[in-house]
Design an enzyme around this catalytic site. Structure first.
Site, PDB file in Angstrom:
ATOM      1  N   VAL A  80      -3.417  -1.241   2.492  1.00  0.00           N
ATOM      2  CA  VAL A  80      -2.878  -0.143   2.169  1.00  0.00           C
ATOM      3  C   VAL A  80      -0.786   0.067   2.536  1.00  0.00           C
ATOM      4  O   VAL A  80      -0.386  -0.683   3.053  1.00  0.00           O
ATOM      5  CB  VAL A  80      -3.046   0.843   3.749  1.00  0.00           C
ATOM      6  CG1 VAL A  80      -4.816   0.684   3.671  1.00  0.00           C
ATOM      7  CG2 VAL A  80      -2.350   0.220   5.078  1.00  0.00           C
ATOM      8  N   ASP A  81      -0.350   1.455   2.226  1.00  0.00           N
ATOM      9  CA  ASP A  81       0.935   1.724   2.316  1.00  0.00           C
ATOM     10  C   ASP A  81       0.985   2.492   2.639  1.00  0.00           C
ATOM     11  O   ASP A  81       2.434   3.103   3.043  1.00  0.00           O
ATOM     12  CB  ASP A  81       1.577   2.599   0.630  1.00  0.00           C
ATOM     13  CG  ASP A  81       0.667   1.073  -0.499  1.00  0.00           C
ATOM     14  OD1 ASP A  81       1.225  -0.317  -0.223  1.00  0.00           O
ATOM     15  OD2 ASP A  81       0.778   1.595  -1.691  1.00  0.00           O
ATOM     16  N   ALA A  82      -0.353   3.247   3.050  1.00  0.00           N
ATOM     17  CA  ALA A  82       0.333   4.439   4.025  1.00  0.00           C
ATOM     18  C   ALA A  82      -0.470   4.210   4.986  1.00  0.00           C
ATOM     19  O   ALA A  82      -2.075   4.226   4.610  1.00  0.00           O
ATOM     20  CB  ALA A  82       0.516   6.114   3.272  1.00  0.00           C
TER      21      ALA A  82
END
Length: 313
Positions: free
Chosen positions: A32-34
């Site tokens: 995940v990036d966020a």
């Protein structure tokens, strides 16, 4: 942009949730990036920060992860929430905060609500401030908290005929006057909208116990109007539309972290995010594992700081 009431339809995932482990925490972190965080019961309880939150958020930021805070609590505006974070020793910008008070104002913008129409608020300052920032005129709120009614012969309760929407959120000043005012607007003003910031039954308004949530206030207006509201907070994906416009991150690269199955986790699942339930708030492990519970997050953990501890240095 979605503007309908999506809260009545939930998408659930098959299979049991997995307790977050060192291995799965690393897999989650890498995928995940966020990270989207609920606030009440996840970041804090009342005005008390939950242990380990500050270190965890700092670690995630240092590793390049985007942090977003998505709360159903409408009592504060984004500005007021940023101030609360600061008071707890955490720096968060207004642009990283998506509250249901903001969502209610943005819903009106999205549907081109006529600016000459007024909005009656059964709720607190957060909604009124976000309405003002969006260019709308709000009535009610805490200012009507001390008003009373007299039920006597030949008593006609007057209300503003130019009210085109009633927004209902958490309101610790709710009273019979407000219920009557909102009811008359919805029932007698042609086309008047009934908008709910959320329908949470309870919430951690203090650090020691749970208190009635906005769902109680919404239910009162449902009962008196015989109408169902447009819900803009979680689990409706309306707020997600704004997140996607702002951050341009695929929902498959987001993880929703929350303490409620029927709002936080369902919100994440409805939007296509990975989901992590923390047991520091409303939901208990017994509730999660109850055979009657059909909402299963990808992972669950005791609290947010488990991410920090499991990932290690």
């Amino acid at each position: 942009m979605t503007t309908g009431n999506e809260a009545s339809v939930g998408i659930t995932k098959a299979g049991a949730s997995a307790l977050l482990s060192s291995h799965s925490a690393r897999d989650l972190f890498d995928s995940v990036d966020a990270f989207l965080f609920d606030c009440d019961g996840v970041i804090w309880k009342g005005d008390k920060l939950i242990d380990g939150v500050a270190q965890t958020l700092e670690m995630l930021r240092s590793k390049g992860k985007r942090l977003v805070f998505v709360t159903n609590n409408s009592t504060k505006s984004r500005r007021q929430y940023a101030k609360k974070f600061c008071s707890l020793g955490i720096v968060v910008s207004e642009d990283e905060i998506f509250s249901s008070s903001f969502a209610a104002a943005m819903y009106l913008k999205a549907i081109d609500f006529p600016p000459e129409k007024k909005v009656y608020v059964i709720g607190q300052e957060g909604i009124l401030e976000e309405l003002q920032l969006a260019g709308f005129t709000g009535l009610g709120g805490p200012g009507d908290g001390e008003k009373t009614v007299e039920l006597k012969p030949n008593c006609l309760f007057e209300h503003d005929k130019s009210v085109g929407a009633v927004i209902v959120g958490l309101d610790k000043y709710i009273n019979y006057y407000k219920i009557q005012y909102g009811t008359l607007c919805i029932r007698e003003n042609p086309g008047c909208l009934f908008i709910a910031t959320n329908r949470d039954a309870i919430g951690h308004m203090t650090d020691l116990q749970e208190w009635p949530g906005a769902g109680c206030m919404v239910a009162a207006i449902c009962g008196s109007t015989q109408k169902e509201p447009i819900v803009v907070g979680k689990p409706s994906t309306f707020m997600m539309d704004f997140l996607l416009q702002k951050f341009h991150i695929s929902t498959s690269r987001m993880c929703m972290v929350g303490d409620r199955l029927d709002t936080d986790i369902l919100f994440g699942q409805n939007a296509g995010c990975k989901t992590l339930l923390v047991l520091s708030g409303v939901t208990t492990e017994c509730t999660l594992k109850d055979p009657l519970n059909s909402i299963q997050p990808d992972y669950y953990a005791g609290k947010v700081s488990d991410i920090f501890e499991l990932l290690g240095p």
